[in-house]
Write a protein that holds these residues in place. Structure first.
Motif, short mmCIF file in Angstrom:
data_model
loop_
_atom_site.label_atom_id
_atom_site.label_comp_id
_atom_site.label_asym_id
_atom_site.label_seq_id
_atom_site.Cartn_x
_atom_site.Cartn_y
_atom_site.Cartn_z
N THR A 189 17.76 -0.24 -11.27
CA THR A 189 16.89 -0.15 -10.19
C THR A 189 16.13 0.88 -10.66
N THR A 190 14.49 1.08 -10.78
CA THR A 190 13.72 2.75 -11.01
C THR A 190 13.49 2.36 -9.65
N PHE A 191 13.08 4.07 -9.68
CA PHE A 191 12.17 4.70 -8.38
C PHE A 191 11.20 5.08 -9.00
N SER A 192 10.06 6.08 -8.44
CA SER A 192 9.20 6.26 -8.98
C SER A 192 7.63 6.61 -8.32
N ASP A 193 7.03 7.53 -8.31
CA ASP A 193 6.02 7.62 -8.26
C ASP A 193 6.28 8.19 -6.99
N PHE A 194 6.69 9.03 -6.82
CA PHE A 194 7.10 9.21 -5.36
C PHE A 194 6.01 10.35 -4.60
N ASP A 195 5.55 9.76 -3.52
CA ASP A 195 4.73 10.31 -2.53
C ASP A 195 3.17 10.44 -2.44
N THR A 196 3.33 9.28 -3.74
CA THR A 196 1.61 9.58 -4.51
C THR A 196 0.74 8.82 -3.24
N PRO A 197 -0.27 8.57 -3.30
CA PRO A 197 -1.47 7.89 -2.44
C PRO A 197 -0.66 6.04 -2.91
N LEU A 198 -0.45 5.41 -1.70
CA LEU A 198 -0.01 4.24 -1.10
C LEU A 198 -0.54 3.28 -2.01
N ASN A 199 -2.40 2.83 -1.74
CA ASN A 199 -3.19 1.58 -2.86
C ASN A 199 -3.19 0.66 -2.00
N VAL A 200 -2.82 -0.08 -1.11
CA VAL A 200 -2.25 -1.78 -0.50
C VAL A 200 -3.70 -1.16 0.11
N GLU A 201 -3.65 -2.86 -0.63
CA GLU A 201 -5.13 -3.33 0.55
C GLU A 201 -5.08 -4.84 0.25
N PRO A 202 -6.14 -5.78 1.44
CA PRO A 202 -5.91 -6.57 1.38
C PRO A 202 -6.49 -7.11 -0.24
N PRO A 203 -5.71 -8.52 -0.37
CA PRO A 203 -7.03 -9.47 -1.91
C PRO A 203 -8.13 -9.16 -1.45
N LYS A 204 -8.49 -8.80 -3.12
CA LYS A 204 -10.32 -8.89 -2.74
C LYS A 204 -10.46 -10.06 -3.66
N THR A 205 -10.42 -11.33 -2.60
CA THR A 205 -10.58 -12.47 -2.83
C THR A 205 -10.48 -13.39 -1.85
N ASP A 206 -11.43 -14.95 -1.96
CA ASP A 206 -10.77 -15.28 -0.33
C ASP A 206 -9.66 -15.86 0.20
N VAL A 207 -9.39 -15.73 0.69
CA VAL A 207 -7.71 -16.10 1.62
C VAL A 207 -7.57 -17.20 2.72
N MET A 208 -6.92 -18.45 2.61
CA MET A 208 -6.75 -18.81 3.83
C MET A 208 -5.70 -18.97 4.87
N ASP A 209 -5.88 -19.44 6.29
CA ASP A 209 -5.03 -18.94 6.86
C ASP A 209 -4.22 -20.26 5.83
#
Length: 277
Positions: free
Chosen positions: A249-269
């Motif tokens: 297991t490796t760990f990196s990118d400590f405290d850099t911007p998270l940048n998590v967003e919903p999918p940029k496409t159609d999403v179904m329930d």
């Protein structure tokens, strides 16, 4: 790793120094170092220590080449691991990647960019071709398994040649993490077992100290934690070895911007999407 409230209605997915002193003729009458990197630990400087010796103690926990006979404060392996875990738990964002390899050659990988609380982007893959993508933001999971993942999960894929659709569902807090192959974006950083110092090394150019941990409850297994030897004691890598498998297991990118967003496409329930209904 959990999905919707009505679990029975859906298919499960596999898967941081302050020196205070009173001086007399260049010699410390009384002095302390408050080490913020150790959670505010107070390190006392013996009376009679010269100014240069006290400065040496104040500047580092374990420093070679200090003059005046000053003794640097050395952390034990267990203490260092405790400080490393404390540092990792305080992160606001981190990337965690892992690869598990079994003795028979089968393997599985995971990758997660997370705030360690409840927002993350996650991917998993296996040696038989299954893949799963997940994005969790607040109380919503966005999920995209590939066709092979659906098949090994027991979902009927008759007549389908591919699967690239995203579906969404509401997170059920009552569902245990990992139960459905999904992540809850958290990671446990806690000390355990018996720790001993190993060899010094480097990971991606960063000097590290290795800490080897064994635990009576995991016979024949070892955990090797590679902790930054300079600056904040980040954990850069953990290697687990047992008679049956190896996990890195490796760990990196400590405290850099998270940048998590919903999918940029159609999403179904999820429950409106026929393969999962």
């Amino acid at each position: 790793m959990q999905p919707a409230s009505a679990v029975h209605r859906r298919r499960r997915f596999s898967r941081p120094k302050l020196l205070a002193a009173i001086w007399s003729g260049g010699v410390a009458v009384a002095a302390i170092v408050i080490d913020s990197n150790l959670g505010g630990t107070i390190v006392r400087i013996p009376s009679g220590t010269t100014a240069s010796g006290a400065a040496c103690i104040a500047l580092t926990i374990a420093l070679s080449g200090c003059s005046e006979g000053a003794e640097p404060r050395q952390l034990s392996a267990a203490q260092l691991l405790g400080e490393a875990n404390k540092t990792m738990k305080s992160l606001r964002a981190v990337t965690i990647a892992a690869r598990l390899t079994k003795e028979d050659g089968r393997w599985g990988t995971t990758w997660m960019r997370t705030d360690l609380k409840g927002t993350c982007s996650f991917r998993s893959a296996g040696s038989t071709g299954e893949k799963l993508e997940q994005i969790r933001i607040g109380d919503t999971d966005y999920i995209r398994p590939n066709l092979k993942h659906m098949q090994v999960s027991g979902i009927d894929t008759k007549g389908r040649k591919d699967q690239k659709d995203w579906v969404k569902t509401t997170v059920d807090p009552a569902t245990p993490a990992d139960e459905d192959g999904l992540t809850d974006c958290t990671r446990t950083f806690a000390s355990f077992g018996n720790a001993a110092k190993g060899k010094a090394g480097k990971i991606d150019g960063v000097p590290t100290t290795s800490l080897i941990v064994t635990d009576a409850t995991d016979e024949g297994a070892t955990y090797t934690f590679h902790v930054a030897a300079e600056g904040k004691p980040y954990i850069y890598r953990v290697v687990y070895k047992s008679p049956d498998f190896r996990n890195v297991t490796t760990f990196s990118d400590f405290d850099t911007p998270l940048n998590v967003e919903p999918p940029k496409t159609d999403v179904m329930d999820l429950f409106d999407y026929s393969p999962f209904s």
